[in-house]
Design a protein around this motif. Structure first.
Motif, PDB file in Angstrom:
ATOM      1  N   UNK A  57       3.987  -8.616  -1.729  1.00  0.00           N
ATOM      2  CA  UNK A  57       3.808  -7.989  -0.433  1.00  0.00           C
ATOM      3  C   UNK A  57       2.428  -7.370  -0.387  1.00  0.00           C
ATOM      4  N   UNK A  58       1.538  -7.948   0.410  1.00  0.00           N
ATOM      5  CA  UNK A  58       0.194  -7.421   0.590  1.00  0.00           C
ATOM      6  C   UNK A  58       0.211  -6.521   1.827  1.00  0.00           C
ATOM      7  N   UNK A  59      -0.272  -5.275   1.671  1.00  0.00           N
ATOM      8  CA  UNK A  59      -0.226  -4.318   2.767  1.00  0.00           C
ATOM      9  C   UNK A  59      -1.609  -3.873   3.192  1.00  0.00           C
ATOM     10  N   UNK A  60      -1.849  -3.905   4.489  1.00  0.00           N
ATOM     11  CA  UNK A  60      -3.048  -3.356   5.116  1.00  0.00           C
ATOM     12  C   UNK A  60      -2.535  -2.318   6.104  1.00  0.00           C
ATOM     13  N   UNK A  61      -2.654  -1.049   5.755  1.00  0.00           N
ATOM     14  CA  UNK A  61      -2.039   0.033   6.519  1.00  0.00           C
ATOM     15  C   UNK A  61      -3.118   0.950   7.081  1.00  0.00           C
ATOM     16  N   UNK A  62      -3.009   1.233   8.376  1.00  0.00           N
ATOM     17  CA  UNK A  62      -3.953   2.176   8.994  1.00  0.00           C
ATOM     18  C   UNK A  62      -3.228   3.035  10.009  1.00  0.00           C
ATOM     19  N   UNK A  63      -3.875   4.169  10.340  1.00  0.00           N
ATOM     20  CA  UNK A  63      -3.269   5.068  11.314  1.00  0.00           C
ATOM     21  C   UNK A  63      -4.009   5.029  12.632  1.00  0.00           C
ATOM     22  N   UNK A  74      11.425  -5.853  11.909  1.00  0.00           N
ATOM     23  CA  UNK A  74      12.445  -4.967  12.460  1.00  0.00           C
ATOM     24  C   UNK A  74      12.513  -3.639  11.733  1.00  0.00           C
ATOM     25  N   UNK A  75      12.469  -3.684  10.414  1.00  0.00           N
ATOM     26  CA  UNK A  75      12.551  -2.457   9.611  1.00  0.00           C
ATOM     27  C   UNK A  75      11.347  -1.552   9.869  1.00  0.00           C
ATOM     28  N   UNK A  76      10.168  -2.149   9.962  1.00  0.00           N
ATOM     29  CA  UNK A  76       8.959  -1.349  10.178  1.00  0.00           C
ATOM     30  C   UNK A  76       8.920  -0.768  11.595  1.00  0.00           C
ATOM     31  N   UNK A  77       9.326  -1.552  12.574  1.00  0.00           N
ATOM     32  CA  UNK A  77       9.357  -1.043  13.953  1.00  0.00           C
ATOM     33  C   UNK A  77      10.417   0.055  14.123  1.00  0.00           C
ATOM     34  N   UNK A  78      11.497  -0.035  13.365  1.00  0.00           N
ATOM     35  CA  UNK A  78      12.562   0.977  13.447  1.00  0.00           C
ATOM     36  C   UNK A  78      12.129   2.299  12.827  1.00  0.00           C
ATOM     37  N   UNK A  79      11.260   2.261  11.831  1.00  0.00           N
ATOM     38  CA  UNK A  79      10.880   3.463  11.089  1.00  0.00           C
ATOM     39  C   UNK A  79       9.601   4.114  11.609  1.00  0.00           C
ATOM     40  N   UNK A  80       8.644   3.295  12.061  1.00  0.00           N
ATOM     41  CA  UNK A  80       7.331   3.815  12.439  1.00  0.00           C
ATOM     42  C   UNK A  80       7.046   3.611  13.919  1.00  0.00           C
ATOM     43  N   UNK A  81       6.153   4.433  14.440  1.00  0.00           N
ATOM     44  CA  UNK A  81       5.685   4.308  15.821  1.00  0.00           C
ATOM     45  C   UNK A  81       4.536   3.285  15.808  1.00  0.00           C
ATOM     46  N   UNK A  82       4.901   2.023  15.786  1.00  0.00           N
ATOM     47  CA  UNK A  82       3.948   0.934  15.563  1.00  0.00           C
ATOM     48  C   UNK A  82       3.026   0.729  16.768  1.00  0.00           C
ATOM     49  N   UNK A  83       1.726   0.722  16.479  1.00  0.00           N
ATOM     50  CA  UNK A  83       0.714   0.400  17.478  1.00  0.00           C
ATOM     51  C   UNK A  83       0.381  -1.087  17.375  1.00  0.00           C
TER      52      UNK A  83
END
Length: 85
Positions: free
Chosen positions: A79-85, A9-18
């Protein structure tokens, strides 16, 4: 509300999630530091969002941590993060 849902919820609220995948991998860490019965301590997050374009790896991680906020981050041991644009 489960921590997994709070993260999503927090990530979807802050970012334009694909694309977003949040996995509670706590059980795989049973017996390790930070594990608590019931899980919700160790998470793998894979997120794709155009918001991260042009950001360094450190900036991306800081942005995710800021989106989650200090209260939620304090309840997560790993918290393991895999972040891409």
């Amino acid at each position: 509300m489960p921590v997994k849902d709070e993260i999503e919820g927090a990530l979807r609220a802050k970012f334009e999630v694909v694309q977003l995948e949040v996995a509670d991998v706590s059980e795989a860490h049973r017996g390790h530091a930070g594990f608590r019965e019931g899980g919700e301590t160790h998470f793998d997050v894979a997120i794709t969002a155009p918001d991260f374009t042009g950001m360094s790896r450190v900036a991306k991680h800081r942005a995710v941590h800021a989106a989650l906020g200090p209260d939620l981050i304090a309840r997560i041991h790993a918290l393991s993060l895999d972040i891409s644009d």
